[in-house]
Design a protein around this motif. Structure first.
Motif, PDB file in Angstrom:
ATOM      1  N   TYR A   6       0.702  -1.242   0.014  1.00  0.00           N
ATOM      2  CA  TYR A   6      -0.056   0.152  -0.007  1.00  0.00           C
ATOM      3  C   TYR A   6       0.702   1.123  -0.094  1.00  0.00           C
ATOM      4  O   TYR A   6       0.419   2.303  -0.481  1.00  0.00           O
ATOM      5  N   GLU A   7       1.896   1.448   0.788  1.00  0.00           N
ATOM      6  CA  GLU A   7       2.899   2.446   0.910  1.00  0.00           C
ATOM      7  C   GLU A   7       3.304   2.839  -0.592  1.00  0.00           C
ATOM      8  O   GLU A   7       3.576   4.103  -0.955  1.00  0.00           O
ATOM      9  N   LEU A  10       0.569   4.000  -2.738  1.00  0.00           N
ATOM     10  CA  LEU A  10       0.314   5.224  -2.432  1.00  0.00           C
ATOM     11  C   LEU A  10       1.439   6.346  -2.995  1.00  0.00           C
ATOM     12  O   LEU A  10       1.022   7.384  -3.423  1.00  0.00           O
ATOM     13  N   LYS A  14       0.933   9.483  -5.789  1.00  0.00           N
ATOM     14  CA  LYS A  14       1.321  10.918  -5.687  1.00  0.00           C
ATOM     15  C   LYS A  14       2.396  11.244  -6.756  1.00  0.00           C
ATOM     16  O   LYS A  14       2.208  12.326  -7.157  1.00  0.00           O
ATOM     17  N   GLN A  47      -5.959   8.041  -5.076  1.00  0.00           N
ATOM     18  CA  GLN A  47      -5.107   8.335  -3.967  1.00  0.00           C
ATOM     19  C   GLN A  47      -5.885   8.429  -2.483  1.00  0.00           C
ATOM     20  O   GLN A  47      -5.570   7.805  -1.680  1.00  0.00           O
ATOM     21  N   ASP A  48      -7.239   9.154  -2.474  1.00  0.00           N
ATOM     22  CA  ASP A  48      -7.894   9.065  -1.448  1.00  0.00           C
ATOM     23  C   ASP A  48      -8.519   7.708  -0.941  1.00  0.00           C
ATOM     24  O   ASP A  48      -8.586   7.309   0.143  1.00  0.00           O
ATOM     25  N   TYR A  51      -5.650   5.956   0.635  1.00  0.00           N
ATOM     26  CA  TYR A  51      -5.357   6.439   1.980  1.00  0.00           C
ATOM     27  C   TYR A  51      -6.474   5.768   2.864  1.00  0.00           C
ATOM     28  O   TYR A  51      -6.403   5.395   4.018  1.00  0.00           O
ATOM     29  N   GLN A  52      -7.538   5.832   2.557  1.00  0.00           N
ATOM     30  CA  GLN A  52      -8.946   5.499   3.412  1.00  0.00           C
ATOM     31  C   GLN A  52      -8.691   3.883   3.658  1.00  0.00           C
ATOM     32  O   GLN A  52      -8.744   3.593   4.922  1.00  0.00           O
ATOM     33  N   MET A  54      -5.858   2.230   3.814  1.00  0.00           N
ATOM     34  CA  MET A  54      -4.732   2.171   4.789  1.00  0.00           C
ATOM     35  C   MET A  54      -5.205   2.508   6.118  1.00  0.00           C
ATOM     36  O   MET A  54      -4.850   1.781   7.032  1.00  0.00           O
ATOM     37  N   SER A  55      -5.924   3.647   6.284  1.00  0.00           N
ATOM     38  CA  SER A  55      -6.595   4.042   7.436  1.00  0.00           C
ATOM     39  C   SER A  55      -7.355   2.981   8.152  1.00  0.00           C
ATOM     40  O   SER A  55      -7.184   2.747   9.291  1.00  0.00           O
ATOM     41  N   TYR A  60      -2.302   3.586   8.421  1.00  0.00           N
ATOM     42  CA  TYR A  60      -1.991   5.110   8.502  1.00  0.00           C
ATOM     43  C   TYR A  60      -2.843   5.651   9.519  1.00  0.00           C
ATOM     44  O   TYR A  60      -4.098   5.896   9.077  1.00  0.00           O
TER      45      TYR A  60
END
Length: 79
Positions: A6-7, A10, A14, A47-48, A51-52, A54-55, A60
């Motif tokens: 995931y990193e 992401l 970016k 990207q969002d 992030y979601q 991963m969160s 994250y």
């Protein structure tokens, strides 16, 4: 291993966002600019989403500041 994946994804999104933004701002052709801006919008949504995910998976985390910490930081930045 999943966090590493995931990193990397992401980071790549970016980088793509930066390329689309640069292309859109440097482009002289209006129709090409529209394509690049559309691509940028799609990459930002992706990207969002990443992030979601991963969160939600706990990869994250964002530290929440209380009001006092925020005010102290603002005062430090003003000086």
């Amino acid at each position: 291993m999943e966090k590493y994946f995931y990193e990397n994804v992401l980071t790549l999104t970016k980088s793509l966002a930066t390329l689309y933004l640069t292309g859109a701002t440097e482009c002289a052709n209006e129709s090409v600019r529209k394509v690049l801006i559309n691509g940028l919008d799609e990459i930002l949504i992706l990207q969002d989403d990443i992030y979601q995910t991963m969160s939600e998976d706990g990869f994250y985390t964002v530290e929440k500041l209380n009001k006092q910490e925020l005010e102290i930081t603002n005062l430090k930045n003003k000086n």
